[in-house]
Structure formats: structure tokens, C-alpha cells
Design an enzyme around this catalytic site. Structure first.
Site, PDB file in Angstrom:
ATOM      1  N   TRP A 322      47.057  27.742  13.534  1.00 45.11           N
ATOM      2  CA  TRP A 322      48.084  28.958  13.537  1.00 45.11           C
ATOM      3  C   TRP A 322      48.967  29.729  14.593  1.00 45.11           C
ATOM      4  O   TRP A 322      49.538  31.257  14.358  1.00 45.11           O
ATOM      5  CB  TRP A 322      47.470  30.162  13.042  1.00 45.11           C
ATOM      6  CG  TRP A 322      46.994  30.217  11.473  1.00 45.11           C
ATOM      7  CD1 TRP A 322      47.727  29.995  10.115  1.00 45.11           C
ATOM      8  CD2 TRP A 322      45.228  29.461  11.139  1.00 45.11           C
ATOM      9  NE1 TRP A 322      46.223  29.758   9.436  1.00 45.11           N
ATOM     10  CE2 TRP A 322      45.345  29.662  10.144  1.00 45.11           C
ATOM     11  CE3 TRP A 322      44.685  29.871  12.286  1.00 45.11           C
ATOM     12  CZ2 TRP A 322      43.706  29.518   9.620  1.00 45.11           C
ATOM     13  CZ3 TRP A 322      43.076  29.633  12.174  1.00 45.11           C
ATOM     14  CH2 TRP A 322      43.039  29.471  10.815  1.00 45.11           C
ATOM     15  N   CYS A 407      49.375  33.594   9.112  1.00 48.40           N
ATOM     16  CA  CYS A 407      49.823  33.364   8.092  1.00 48.40           C
ATOM     17  C   CYS A 407      51.130  34.236   7.558  1.00 48.40           C
ATOM     18  O   CYS A 407      52.266  34.021   7.482  1.00 48.40           O
ATOM     19  CB  CYS A 407      48.909  32.812   6.970  1.00 48.40           C
ATOM     20  SG  CYS A 407      47.509  31.539   7.419  1.00 48.40           S
ATOM     21  N   GLY A 717      49.267  29.917   2.713  1.00 50.42           N
ATOM     22  CA  GLY A 717      49.911  31.005   4.648  1.00 50.42           C
ATOM     23  C   GLY A 717      50.070  29.692   5.470  1.00 50.42           C
ATOM     24  O   GLY A 717      50.266  30.468   6.917  1.00 50.42           O
TER      25      GLY A 717
END
Length: 742
Positions: A322, A407, A717
Site C-alpha cells: 500500500w 486504502c 481499497g
């Protein structure tokens, strides 16, 4: 400093740490199109080819190429690493070799040991003995103080994904500060703050002083790491090359120190654009070289790796990090924040090919220029690599210099941070309400003890009363569990360098989460509008249901069920807020499952909506697979009703469609996608993943993964390479609704 800042407009940022003020005084909004963009430079193409060879070898090695099992990873743990020094414009690796993973012991020794053994490595016995005898880890601390109730809730899966053995993540160090001010200035500022904190020795200030001592040490280590590459980051960046390199070294230190569940980059594109555009004006670089700097930064971000257990992928599938970069958005003065470098970041999806990292997030605003929106839409259709979040909604809460962690979680950069907390299963909790707090799988008494529901038909009012009692119990347990985990994380695995890139006094959010929202709402709808007869098993527990009649289902723009989902969210966040959070954090809530909706389904018995035992829950805020009967727009309208005020940690909605549903021509598809997004966000909806794919492509990739190494898909996400998901997770993706009409 004055020399490094030559050509920049003066402001408060010159006298105190204020990156936002620097950006607002110096950035140039760009309204033009993408015509100025260039392809990859020769060196970048050669470098990326070498990286692709390494990535292929990694895939052939069951997803892990190399492991250093003997050296705990830290900012200064490894000597300099290069892929090809002659080709690299931006230097620095987590270890001494690209894609080599190292152990991060401080989160948990057991997890480290299991991760090593899963890939055929055995850590040094002396190292293990030292940690076993002399150094407690975060995981040790948590399990030393977990109550029996917490352990049981974790075991049965009513709360899961807790960050009790891995880095919690969701903390965004403001790496831009290193470029703008240099490390020495940041150290001096921290020392001044610490000197000011010498009058009262309360427990909170003692903890803060100790944290600050570690922060200062981490900044010194950051300088030492850069120096090992013959690079000086003690002073501000004087050129665009230095600005990118300074910023990357700061981020690199963060991913060397922590294996957090989400190590976001922040919001750097328009900041870097100021340096790039200054150097372009001065003739120091060309547009080709400007793009090459961003391409090479993105290459390094794509190579970030952490050593984790295979079980970790049940919660966070696809080996994600992420590395979220937020693009676009608007300032509080009405000027949009799109710059040429916003385009340059997106151009990497063409120059390097589609990929999940960095997690490109478009901050949608009605002020964004049409050219930019069309460029984003084209990339969404061709790559499925972008997500969109409503800046016009979030800006009122976070101003115009926030980033997205993981996310969908917003926070002001350098001023706010988050204590991440996984999620609880409200679909399962509804079964606790029916079964008197007993777990429908194990039969154990877990929730509030009450009688098993008795009667031939489930009555809505009585089930709702029981549900709220169980919700009150779960909220208190959840807050207490989170308080315990984050106390121990701060004590044994604190994020020193990331927090060093924050203000000394920061606002904390405590991020709770829920899974199974649409299943819980549909189940309550079935009870209210149809006839649901509970069926008991030999244990005397309700384990099945007979449903007579029709009932409205979430995802069809029907207030009868949509407002039940709203009530669930509103009730649960207010139950959470009744219990004080560690560090006086503000309670927030997400409707986000990552990929753990599959695992949650395994933990959950048959539900009153007709979903069968073990079947996956819906991802995030999505309707359950196949229940959207009125098309894409109706589904969007249902999700848009969920109130951001009650779910400020984010409301994740994954929208998937086949290309033909958007139109026949490329132009028609772009226009229709933008119209859909605009209609969605104007309702104060929060988030949307966009996948434009044919299901047949996914099915072929399952059978022939070697043909689709870069196939990217957004899940909940974040994005993953589809072929990195396990078979069960892939099948769940294919089960999801791919709209064939709007």
C-alpha cells in the site's frame, strides 16, 4: 538553505516546518493535457528490464526470491545495495540486493521464525536466543496481557486481522520535510521541542520525551544510511534530483524500520513538481529527465518487500505494501492541485506497465480539470490500477494537505496519525444475537450470555434488540483490545523515523473496522420483510434458516434495506465512542475488508439472508455478490447513502464492469465512466475502486498465470497482481458482479 531555496516564493515555511505553506506559495496548477509527457528514458528501460528479470525469478521462487534470516532489518542494518549503479538515477534498497527480504523481529519473534521457515530459511540460533531471553517483542507484550476474552474473540474470528504480531502501519511520515529542510534542521527542531518539555513529568510527557529521543536517533541513522551511499541529506535539496532522492531516502528508512500493514508515501507529486518545474525553467533538466526521475522513483517503490508468513495473505493477499500516493484534489482556496508531475506519476503506468504499487489514488474534486480526469479515466479503463476518493468530502475534515494511508484512510500529513485496528465481523455478531452469544461454529460462549432465540419466526424488533446488546459488548471489547495492542506497539515496535517526520504533538485516530455490512443489512431486511424461520441443530443452536417471501437487498437503491445498513454503522460507531481510546485518540470506523472477506466468510455460519456457511462476505461496502438486480447506478446509489461522518476511516466500494458496458468506442467509455464517477461523488459518496475487465481474462489468468504476470486488479481499497492471489481468492474475485449494464 537560502541557496537551496533560490527561486522559491518566500513564506512562513522558511521559518518553521510548514510544507503546506511551501506548496501553496509555489506550485503551478496545470490545466493542459498529457501531450508534454515522454516515454521511458534509455537508462530507465534497461534498468526496468533488469528488474523484470528479478521479478520473474521471484515468481518462480514461490513469491520470495531471497531472505536475509540473520540480520534484523533497521535503517542502518545493511550495506548499500544497487541494481545497476550506472543506470540508477535514484539509489537505495532495503537490503544489499533488490528483492532480498530481511527479518523484522521487533513485531514478533514467532511470526519472523515462521516466515523464514516457510521459505526454507533458519535464523541464527544466537539471534533467536537473544530475543527469547533479553528482548521482548510487540507480540510478546500483547499476548502477555491479553485477557481470556480477547484471546477467545480473536480465535473464533469475531475480531481478527489485529496488528498484534506485525507492524500496524497506517502512519505516513512526511518525507517531503527531508527534501525541503534537510535532516539537520529537523533534528534541531525536535531538540528544541524536547527542551521545552522539561517542566512537568507526567506519564504522558515522559513517554513523549522517550519517543522523541528515539525520533532524533532515527534521524541521525537516516543521515548515516544516506552517507553510506555517499549522499548528504543533512542539508535541504538544492535540485530536483536531490529533492526526489532525499524524499526516497526518507521513505526507504521507514520501510527498513517497519513492516507495517500499510506504508503509504503520502502526497508528494505536486511538492516535487515545484522542484522539477524550477529546474526545467533553469535548463538544468529536460522533460525526458524529469520523467525519468519519477519513473525511477516508482521502480524503487515497486521493489519494496517485507518478509511475512503465508497466513498473512489470508488477511492481506497479494504481498501488498500500500505505497499509496494521493494525486489531484483541490486547495481550500479553490485552486486544484493537479500539476505536471501528477501526470508524470500516472505516466509510469504506461512507461513501466500496470502495477499495484504505488497505490495510485485520485482525489476527486469538481474543481479538477477535464483533461486530467479524462487521462485518469483512460488509465482506469486500460490498467484497472486507480482508485478514486472524494476530496470535496474529505477536505472539510482534513484541509488540503492530507494523504491516504493504506486504502481509504485520510489524515493531515505530519499533523495526524492513526492507530490501525483491523475489523470485526458484524454478520457473525448478528448470529451471536440469535444464539445468545454462543459461537455458531465452535459452540463456545463468546458474546453476552442470553437465551437462544426461541420462536417459529425471527421477529425484527427482538432480533434488533439482541443485536444492539451484542454490539455494545463487542464495542467495549474491541476498544480495550486496541488500547492494549497499541500501548505495546509503542513500547516495543515504535515507528521512530516515521514519527520523526511528524510534528511533536500529533492528533491520533483509532481506526476500527467492520466486515459483513451488506450481509447483516440483508439479514435484517429478510427478517423484517420476509418470513425467516430459525432451524436449530443437535446442539440447540440456530444453524440454518428457512426463508419465505421476498425482501429488499442492499445494492438496489432501496431505502428499506439501505437505511438498515446506515443504522448499523451509526449505532456501532457511537457504541465505540463510549469507551476512551489510547492516547486520547479519536474513534473512526472503516467499511473495508481488504481481501479478508474470504477468511471472514469461513468463520461465519449460514446467515438469515440465505448466504451459506463458509461462503465469502462481500468486500468492503459492496453488496453481496449477485444481489445487485438493478444495475451499476443503483448499486452506487446504495453505497453513497452510507454516511462518511460515521465512517471516517473510509467506505470502500469496488466497482467492476466489462468494457462494453461503458460503451462501444474509447471516447464513449471515458465519458460514461466520468459521468458515473461524478454522479456517485456528488452524493457525498467516499470511495470507488474501478476495474474494467472481462471475466474471461481473469479465468484464463487463473489457468495460465505465466501469460499474465502484470495483470492488475483492484480488490478492496488496494490493487494486486491477480496471479499473486491464491485460487480461492481468485475465484471470489470472479464471483463478484461485473456489471454488463449501467
Amino acid at each position: 538553505m537560502q541557496a537551496a531555496w533560490s527561486g522559491f516564493k518566500a513564506g512562513r515555511w522558511m521559518h518553521e516546518i510548514d510544507v503546506r505553506d511551501f506548496i501553496q506559495k509555489n506550485y503551478s496548477p496545470y490545466d493542459g493535457d498529457s501531450g508534454f509527457l515522454t516515454g521511458p528514458g534509455e537508462k530507465t528501460s534497461l534498468l526496468w528490464r533488469k528488474c523484470q528479470d528479478l521479478l520473474q525469478k521471484e515468481r518462480e521462487s514461490k513469491g520470495v526470491l531471497l531472505v536475509d534470516a540473520d540480520t534484523p532489518l533497521s535503517i542502518t542494518s545493511h550495506p548499500p545495495g544497487y541494481i545497476d549503479r550506472e543506470l540508477e538515477k535514484i539509489i537505495g534498497l532495503q537490503t544489499d540486493k533488490a528483492l532480498k527480504r530481511a527479518i523484522n523481529v521487533y513485531g514478533g519473534l514467532k511470526m519472523t521464525l515462521n516466515a523464514c521457515r516457510a521459505y526454507g530459511y533458519e535464523p541464527d540460533k544466537k539471534l533467536l536466543k537473544f530475543f527469547e531471553k533479553h528482548r521482548r517483542t510487540h507480540n510478546d507484550g500483547v499476548f502477555a496481557v491479553y485477557t481470556p476474552e480477547m484471546r477467545l474473540a480473536r480465535k473464533v474470528g469475531i475480531i481478527t486481522g489485529l496488528p498484534d504480531s506485525y507492524g500496524r502501519g497506517r502512519i505516513i511520515g512526511d518525507c517531503r520535510r527531508v527534501s525541503l529542510y534537510g535532516v539537520d534542521f529537523l533534528i534541531k527542531a525536535k531538540e528544541n521541542d524536547r527542551d521545552w518539555l522539561n517542566r512537568r513529568m507526567t506519564p504522558e510527557l515522559i513517554q513523549l520525551r522517550e519517543d522523541m529521543a528515539g525520533q532524533i536517533k532515527s534521524l541521525q541513522d537516516l543521515k548515516q544510511m544516506a552517507k553510506s551511499y555517499d549522499y548528504d541529506i543533512s542539508r535541504p535539496a538544492a535540485t530536483a534530483v536531490e529533492a526526489v532522492q532525499h524524499l526516497y531516502f526518507a521513505y526507504l528508512a521507514a520501510v527498513k524500520e517497519q513492516n507495517g500493514a500499510a506504508m503509504s508515501l503520502g502526497r508528494v507529486s505536486t511538492f516535487l513538481d515545484i522542484y522539477l518545474e524550477r529546474d526545467l525553467r533553469l535548463g538544468r533538466i529536460t522533460e525526458n529527465e524529469a520523467q525519468e526521475l519519477i519513473d525511477q522513483l516508482v521502480i524503487k517503490l515497486r521493489l519494496v518487500r517485507h518478509l511475512r508468513t503465508p497466513e498473512y495473505s489470508e488477511i492481506f493477499a497479494g504481498d501488498p505494501n500500500w505505497v499509496t500516493e494521493s494525486l489531484g484534489g483541490s486547495g481550500t482556496d479553490g485552486r486544484h492541485l493537479v500539476s505536471k508531475t501528477s501526470y508524470r506519476f500516472l505516466q509510469t503506468l504506461k512507461n513501466l506497465g500496470a502495477a499495484p504499487e504505488p497505490n495510485m489514488t485520485i482525489l476527486w474534486s469538481r474543481n479538477l480539470p477535464r483533461n486530467f480526469l479524462e487521462f485518469c479515466a483512460k488509465l482506469s479503463i486500460s490498467t484497472s490500477a486507480l482508485q478514486y476518493e472524494n476530496d470535496d468530502l474529505m477536505r472539510d475534515y482534513y484541509g488540503d494537505d492530507y494523504g491516504i494511508a493504506c486504502c481509504v484512510s485520510a489524515m493531515r500529513l505530519g499533523k495526524e496519525t492513526q492507530l490501525f485496528g483491523a475489523r470485526c465481523n458484524l454478520a457473525k455478531l448478528l448470529l451471536y444475537a440469535i444464539n445468545g452469544g454462543k459461537d455458531e461454529i465452535s459452540g463456545q460462549q463468546v458474546g453476552v450470555e442470553m437465551s437462544v432465540y426461541d420462536g417459529d419466526r425471527l421477529e425484527f424488533g427482538e432480533v434488533m434488540r439482541r443485536f444492539k446488546i451484542q454490539m455494545e459488548w463487542l464495542a467495549e471489547l474491541y476498544v480495550n483490545t486496541m488500547n492494549l495492542i497499541h500501548y505495546m506497539h509503542d513500547k516495543y515496535a515504535y515507528e521512530y523515523v516515521q514519527m520523526a517526520l511528524h510534528n511533536t504533538f500529533v492528533k491520533h485516530f483509532m481506526a476500527f473496522g467492520i466486515a459483513g455490512l451488506s450481509v447483516a443489512a440483508d439479514s435484517l431486511s429478510a427478517i423484517k420483510y420476509a418470513k425467516v424461520r430459525p432451524i436449530k441443530d443437535e446442539r440447540g443452536l440456530v444453524s440454518d434458516f428457512a426463508i419465505e417471501g421476498e425482501f429488499p437487498k442492499f445494492g438496489n437503491d432501496d431505502d428499506r434495506v439501505d437505511l438498515l445498513a446506515v443504522e448499523i454503522i451509526h449505532t456501532f460507531i457511537h457504541q465505540l465512542k463510549r469507551h476512551p481510546a489510547y492516547r486520547d485518540a479519536q474513534h473512526t470506523l472503516s467499511i473495508l475488508t481488504i481481501t479478508s472477506n474470504v477468511m471472514y466468510g469461513k468463520y461465519t455460519g449460514t446467515t438469515p439472508d440465505g448466504r451459506q456457511k463458509g461462503e465469502p462476505l462481500a468486500p468492503g461496502a459492496n453488496p453481496l455478490h449477485g444481489r445487485e438486480e438493478k444495475g451499476a447506478i443503483a448499486a452506487c446509489n446504495s453505497v453513497a447513502k452510507l454516511p462518511y461522518e460515521d465512517a471516517r476511516d473510509g467506505i470502500s466500494f469496488t466497482f467492476s464492469t466489462v468494457p462494453e458496458a461503458l460503451g462501444k468506442s474509447k471516447e464513449e467509455r471515458v465519458n460514461n465512466l466520468l459521468a458515473l464517477l461524478e454522479g456517485y461523488f456528488v452524493q457525498d459518496a467516499h470511495h470507488m475502486n474501478v476495474n474494467v475487465l472481462n471475466v474471461e481474462t481473469l479465468k484464463e489468468a487463473m489457468e495460465h498465470p505465466e501469460k499474465y504476470p502484470d495483470l492488475t486488479i483492484r480488490v478492496s481499497g488496494y490493487a494486486v497482481h491477480f496471479t499473486k492471489l491464491n485460487r480461492e481468492q481468485q475465484e471470489e474475485i470472479i464471483m463478484r458482479t461485473f456489471y454488463r449494464r449501467m
